[in-house]
Design a protein around this motif. Structure first.
Motif, PDB file in Angstrom:
ATOM      1  N   ASN A 644      31.508  34.339  34.075  1.00 54.51           N
ATOM      2  CA  ASN A 644      30.720  35.349  33.365  1.00 54.51           C
ATOM      3  C   ASN A 644      29.373  35.575  34.047  1.00 54.51           C
ATOM      4  OD1 ASN A 644      32.637  35.819  31.424  1.00 54.51           O
ATOM      5  ND2 ASN A 644      31.805  34.339  29.975  1.00 54.51           N
ATOM      6  N   THR A 645      28.767  34.483  34.501  1.00 55.87           N
ATOM      7  CA  THR A 645      27.482  34.608  35.197  1.00 55.87           C
ATOM      8  C   THR A 645      27.620  35.418  36.478  1.00 55.87           C
ATOM      9  OG1 THR A 645      26.775  32.482  34.290  1.00 55.87           O
ATOM     10  CG2 THR A 645      25.569  33.312  36.200  1.00 55.87           C
ATOM     11  N   ILE A 646      28.690  35.169  37.238  1.00 51.75           N
ATOM     12  CA  ILE A 646      28.929  35.913  38.471  1.00 51.75           C
ATOM     13  C   ILE A 646      29.174  37.389  38.167  1.00 51.75           C
ATOM     14  CG2 ILE A 646      30.518  36.178  40.426  1.00 51.75           C
ATOM     15  CD1 ILE A 646      30.928  33.147  40.308  1.00 51.75           C
ATOM     16  N   ALA A 647      29.921  37.647  37.088  1.00 50.97           N
ATOM     17  CA  ALA A 647      30.192  39.034  36.700  1.00 50.97           C
ATOM     18  C   ALA A 647      28.907  39.768  36.343  1.00 50.97           C
ATOM     19  CB  ALA A 647      31.162  39.062  35.525  1.00 50.97           C
ATOM     20  N   ALA A 648      27.939  39.043  35.740  1.00 53.19           N
ATOM     21  CA  ALA A 648      26.665  39.675  35.416  1.00 53.19           C
ATOM     22  C   ALA A 648      25.851  39.983  36.677  1.00 53.19           C
ATOM     23  CB  ALA A 648      25.852  38.757  34.491  1.00 53.19           C
ATOM     24  N   MET A 649      26.039  39.193  37.733  1.00 55.51           N
ATOM     25  CA  MET A 649      25.299  39.394  38.979  1.00 55.51           C
ATOM     26  C   MET A 649      25.810  40.600  39.762  1.00 55.51           C
ATOM     27  SD  MET A 649      25.152  35.389  40.140  1.00 55.51           S
ATOM     28  CE  MET A 649      25.034  35.904  41.855  1.00 55.51           C
ATOM     29  N   ASP A 650      27.118  40.841  39.697  1.00 54.40           N
ATOM     30  CA  ASP A 650      27.713  41.902  40.509  1.00 54.40           C
ATOM     31  C   ASP A 650      28.417  42.910  39.606  1.00 54.40           C
ATOM     32  OD1 ASP A 650      28.973  43.512  42.314  1.00 54.40           O
ATOM     33  OD2 ASP A 650      29.871  41.904  43.497  1.00 54.40           O
ATOM     34  N   PRO A 651      27.775  44.019  39.262  1.00 55.18           N
ATOM     35  CA  PRO A 651      28.373  45.001  38.355  1.00 55.18           C
ATOM     36  C   PRO A 651      29.623  45.672  38.906  1.00 55.18           C
ATOM     37  CG  PRO A 651      26.002  45.341  38.588  1.00 55.18           C
ATOM     38  CD  PRO A 651      26.416  44.391  39.659  1.00 55.18           C
ATOM     39  N   SER A 652      29.861  45.586  40.201  1.00 52.19           N
ATOM     40  CA  SER A 652      30.993  46.306  40.787  1.00 52.19           C
ATOM     41  C   SER A 652      32.318  45.584  40.610  1.00 52.19           C
ATOM     42  CB  SER A 652      30.743  46.531  42.284  1.00 52.19           C
ATOM     43  OG  SER A 652      30.812  45.294  42.988  1.00 52.19           O
ATOM     44  N   ILE A 653      32.303  44.326  40.133  1.00 49.31           N
ATOM     45  CA  ILE A 653      33.545  43.558  40.069  1.00 49.31           C
ATOM     46  C   ILE A 653      34.133  43.581  38.664  1.00 49.31           C
ATOM     47  CG2 ILE A 653      32.826  42.042  41.943  1.00 49.31           C
ATOM     48  CD1 ILE A 653      32.205  39.889  39.848  1.00 49.31           C
ATOM     49  N   THR A 654      35.436  43.355  38.611  1.00 49.77           N
ATOM     50  CA  THR A 654      36.170  43.199  37.362  1.00 49.77           C
ATOM     51  C   THR A 654      36.838  41.833  37.389  1.00 49.77           C
ATOM     52  OG1 THR A 654      36.587  45.574  37.221  1.00 49.77           O
ATOM     53  CG2 THR A 654      37.985  44.131  35.890  1.00 49.77           C
ATOM     54  N   VAL A 655      36.647  41.071  36.342  1.00 51.10           N
ATOM     55  CA  VAL A 655      37.183  39.714  36.269  1.00 51.10           C
ATOM     56  C   VAL A 655      38.391  39.701  35.338  1.00 51.10           C
ATOM     57  CG1 VAL A 655      36.700  37.305  35.672  1.00 51.10           C
ATOM     58  CG2 VAL A 655      34.915  38.729  36.684  1.00 51.10           C
ATOM     59  N   SER A 656      39.486  39.103  35.792  1.00 52.91           N
ATOM     60  CA  SER A 656      40.690  38.970  34.968  1.00 52.91           C
ATOM     61  C   SER A 656      41.316  37.610  35.267  1.00 52.91           C
ATOM     62  CB  SER A 656      41.673  40.110  35.251  1.00 52.91           C
ATOM     63  OG  SER A 656      42.058  40.107  36.614  1.00 52.91           O
ATOM     64  N   GLY A 657      42.505  37.384  34.752  1.00 55.51           N
ATOM     65  CA  GLY A 657      43.189  36.114  34.967  1.00 55.51           C
ATOM     66  C   GLY A 657      43.238  35.270  33.708  1.00 55.51           C
ATOM     67  N   ALA A 658      43.804  34.071  33.827  1.00 59.66           N
ATOM     68  CA  ALA A 658      44.024  33.199  32.685  1.00 59.66           C
ATOM     69  C   ALA A 658      42.717  32.787  32.018  1.00 59.66           C
ATOM     70  CB  ALA A 658      44.799  31.956  33.126  1.00 59.66           C
ATOM     71  N   LEU A 659      41.677  32.521  32.796  1.00 57.98           N
ATOM     72  CA  LEU A 659      40.416  32.068  32.219  1.00 57.98           C
ATOM     73  C   LEU A 659      39.787  33.125  31.338  1.00 57.98           C
ATOM     74  CD1 LEU A 659      38.758  30.197  35.210  1.00 57.98           C
ATOM     75  CD2 LEU A 659      39.675  29.193  33.127  1.00 57.98           C
TER      76      LEU A 659
END
Length: 803
Positions: A644-659
């Motif tokens: 979540n912290t990394i996602a807040a740093m880089d607005p261009s990314i989308t995070v998915s997966g089991a976690l």
């Protein structure tokens, strides 16, 4: 006093549940319809319109003071520490229509780049008043907005998003509202005003009172809170059952001690009914006192719980009928608990009661009948529960589990009686004090069985809940691993993923593999409803760690392998091992197609080949996706927070997966388990109080025995040790039997919930079970402190004289 405490805790739990439900119901009404609380008229445009000022027509009505549109926009918020979905709601221009205040030092937003937020939103995003937050939505690109104040809502918003902001109307430029709220000049003319507006406005616009809409909105939320109330009520009734067991045991001991007094009353002409009514009247008085004390305690605890959950915005709400019902249940439970000991007491003939002989034990035949009946209930309940699990029906599992639990509790005394000789033999090896303690437990098996049963009830429920939660989380993790083979999949919308983001992902603790995958555009044969435009290249370490055997196998006389979604192969009419033609950079290449979950659940629909194969057929590949696989021993909660912290740093990314999906499920499980364990601890507390009471009354009953032991040379420390070991023996039996009984019930419960949706994974928290057992034993030993001090003070000569 022990009866008063036990019934006060049981009734207090019931009253707390009632007050919590009543208070949160009103609180939820305010939460669900907060913007309506300051409005008089609610207007909703049912037909889509491009006119953003359709509501202005309302201001022509003479009794309308102001009318404000209601805008709402869902955005993605980027803070200093977190990133998540947020709602931005519009604030009325008229200050009188605003439903909350600002904390001192802040100011209301006045332009398109200003917002205010509540404490929870600011804390989780890691921002303060004066800081800037980035917001992005489908309707608008990334924009920076300034926090100008803190909203003092007085409640916790219940919405399906993580955060909530409030902005001026200028923020929503280009949006068309579907709802507007109006204030009237003369409230006494409200209905007449609504009638005139209904006649004046076009058909698609519905006009109603804001109070009516508030009640309707609250009903949708309050209906969802009933499940929580039912759970709390179930635990409250279980605590009351433990209180009944304690009260029955207490009255049994008291009536045994008063055997001679009862016999004297009978000899003086008292009828059995008179003696029984005397005992029941005593139970009624004590039950009433305990119920009144419990009511006062429950009101305080219920309101405190609602306030802690920030659902008490409407103030304390008390349902008088519910409180009266709780008091009646408390008194009735006390009387019922005293009924059976009273029946046993009045059956003792006066002449026998005047002797010093101990109580007559229930006959072996009656104990055998009870044991057979209890065993039958266990068998029937287990069969019904098993049938429910096979048919994936929760109701039979619940009914069967309840029936079998009643059978187990009924047979428990008999089981305890069979185990007492084993405990006694174990104590025989620990010295004289332990030997006497074991003998005392065995000499009063009925009394010991009642104390053990109350402890078993609370311990078994806590163990069952812990096992269900642990196995449930393990089942969820296994199911997510099946559906989401990649623990963390990060993909960017930019031409290439940032090297800084890749390094940040790789630095997360607990990851065994982190790899940036090359990709290129691809054309594959079309399939109905399925289109694959992206081809990923899997590095050798990912292939090895993930077990992609099809990619790792190289056959010289056959084309290389390509992993494709199973749904694509089905739609294209291709079978496993069929040859498929892919166009990459204008050139045609043949591959052998295999269905794989890796191509099916990692974000966009993709094809996967070996990284070296992709490099050989494409000169335009780029890196836009990162896959990460967690080690088996990784702390997945910490990984989720880091992602979540990394996602807040880089607005261009989308995070998915089991976690990503696991985090929400883990939060729900954690909340339910923590709340339920806290409630069940009340049951254990009642059982421990009952144990302390039994030991204290036992000391009074055994004054002669203890004084004789003191006269024969036993020191005070030996007397204290004897009582301590008696409590330890009862607690150890209760904790051990509770763990043995609770473990299968926990698995039964989670199996009923999982059903056929996922394969049950059994994960027994052995260390937690050991900790629960140790805590119950420790609590039981602490319960012996005051009784043992009373016993140690008995002088050697005390109690040796005739009465």
């Amino acid at each position: 006093m022990a009866v008063v405490v036990a019934i006060a805790l049981g009734v207090g739990f019931l009253v707390a549940t009632s007050v919590f439900a009543s208070t949160t119901t009103i609180g939820l009404q305010l939460t669900a319809a907060a913007p309506l609380t300051k409005a008089d008229i609610y207007l909703e445009n049912k037909a889509p319109t491009k006119d953003p000022s359709w509501f202005r027509e309302v201001s022509r009505e003479p009794n309308i003071a102001t009318v404000d549109p209601v805008y709402a926009r869902t955005v993605e918020a980027f803070g200093q520490r977190q990133r998540g979905t947020a709602n931005v709601l519009s604030l009325p221009e008229n200050p009188q229509a605003r439903w909350f205040r600002l904390r001192e030092g802040g100011r209301w937003p006045s332009g398109p780049a200003e917002v205010v937020a509540d404490d929870k939103t600011l804390a989780e995003l890691g921002v303060h008043v004066g800081d800037t937050v980035r917001l992005r939505s489908k309707a608008s690109p990334m924009q920076n907005v300034k926090i100008t104040g803190v909203a003092e809502l007085g409640f916790q918003p219940l919405v399906g998003v993580s955060y909530r902001f409030y902005a001026a109307e200028a923020f929503f430029a280009g949006d068309t509202p579907t709802v507007a709220l109006a204030l009237v000049r003369d409230p006494s003319k409200l209905q007449a005003t609504i009638q005139r507006l209904e006649n004046a406005l076009p058909g698609p616009v519905e006009v109603s009172s804001a109070r009516e809409q508030s009640a309707a909105a609250a009903g949708r939320f309050v209906g969802g809170s009933n499940a929580l109330t039912f759970i709390m009520l179930a635990f409250a009734l279980l605590s009351l059952l433990a209180a009944v067991l304690v009260i029955a045991n207490t009255f049994s001991i008291l009536l045994t001690q008063r055997r001679r007094q009862t016999a004297l009353l009978r000899l003086l002409g008292a009828h059995r009914n008179q003696v029984r009514n005397l005992i029941l009247a005593e139970a009624t008085i004590v039950g009433t006192i305990g119920s009144v004390v419990g009511t006062a305690l429950g009101v305080l605890l219920g309101f405190a719980g609602a306030s802690y959950q920030k659902l008490a915005a409407g103030g304390l709400q008390i349902n008088t009928l519910a409180l009266l019902a709780c008091n009646a249940i408390g008194v009735a439970s006390t009387v019922i608990a005293a009924w059976f000991p009273a029946r046993h007491a009045i059956r003792v003939p006066p002449a026998q009661a005047l002797r010093t002989a101990p109580d007559a034990m229930p006959s072996r035949q009656s104990r055998r009948v009870v044991f057979v009946l209890a065993s039958t209930l266990v068998i029937i309940g287990a069969a019904v529960a098993a049938a429910g699990i096979r048919t994936v029906a929760v109701a039979p599992v619940v009914v069967g589990g309840f029936v079998s639990a009643v059978g187990i509790l009924t047979a428990l005394r008999r089981v305890v009686m069979l185990l007492l000789p084993v405990v006694e033999r174990g104590f025989d090896r620990l010295g004289v004090a332990a030997e006497i303690a074991g003998s005392n437990l065995r000499c009063n098996p009925e009394r010991t069985g009642s104390a053990v049963t109350a402890l078993v009830l609370g311990t078994a429920l806590i163990v069952a809940l812990g096992v269900a939660a642990k196995s449930g989380q393990a089942t969820v993790d296994a199911d997510l691993q099946t559906r989401y083979p990649v623990d963390l999949s990060v993909r960017t919308d930019a031409p290439v993923i940032s090297a800084e983001t890749v390094r940040a992902i790789a630095s997360l603790p607990g990851l065994s593999i982190t790899a940036a995958l090359p990709e290129t555009a691809v054309e594959l044969p079309p399939a109905a409803g399925q289109e694959i435009t992206t081809l990923l290249g899997a590095p050798s370490e990912v292939i090895r760690e993930a077990g992609m055997t099809q990619l790792s196998t190289v056959t010289p006389d056959r084309p290389p392998a390509m992993l494709l979604p199973g749904r694509y192969l089905a739609a294209a009419g291709l079978s496993e091992g069929a040859t498929v033609t892919a166009v990459v950079d204008g050139a045609r290449h043949e591959f052998v197609a295999y269905a794989s979950k890796w191509a099916d659940t990692t974000g966009p629909t993709i094809g996967i080949v070996r990284a070296d194969i992709l490099s050989s057929i494409s000169s335009t590949s780029t890196q836009r996706t990162v896959w990460a696989i967690a080690a088996p021993s990784a702390d997945r909660d910490a990984l989720q927070s880091g992602a979540n912290t990394i996602a807040a740093m880089d607005p261009s990314i989308t995070v998915s997966g089991a976690l990503s999906e696991r985090g929400d499920i883990a939060n729900i499980l954690s909340i339910l388990v923590n709340m339920s364990v806290a409630m069940l601890l009340v049951t254990v507390l009642i059982a421990v109080i009952g144990l302390a009471n039994m030991l204290r009354l036992s000391v009074l009953e055994r004054t002669r025995e203890i004084s004789l032991l003191r006269a024969l040379g036993m020191r005070r420390a030996g007397v204290r040790t004897m009582l301590l070991l008696e409590a330890a023996g009862i607690s150890l039996l209760g904790a051990a039997l509770g763990a043995v009984i609770g473990l299968p019930y926990g698995l039964l419960g989670i199996a009923a919930v999982v059903g056929r949706r996922a394969a049950l994974v059994t994960d027994i928290p052995w260390w937690n079970l050991l900790a629960v057992t140790a805590l119950v034993v420790l609590a039981g030993m602490l319960a012996s402190v005051f009784p043992s001090r009373r016993a140690a003070r008995i002088a050697p000569a005390e109690g040796l004289v005739d009465e």
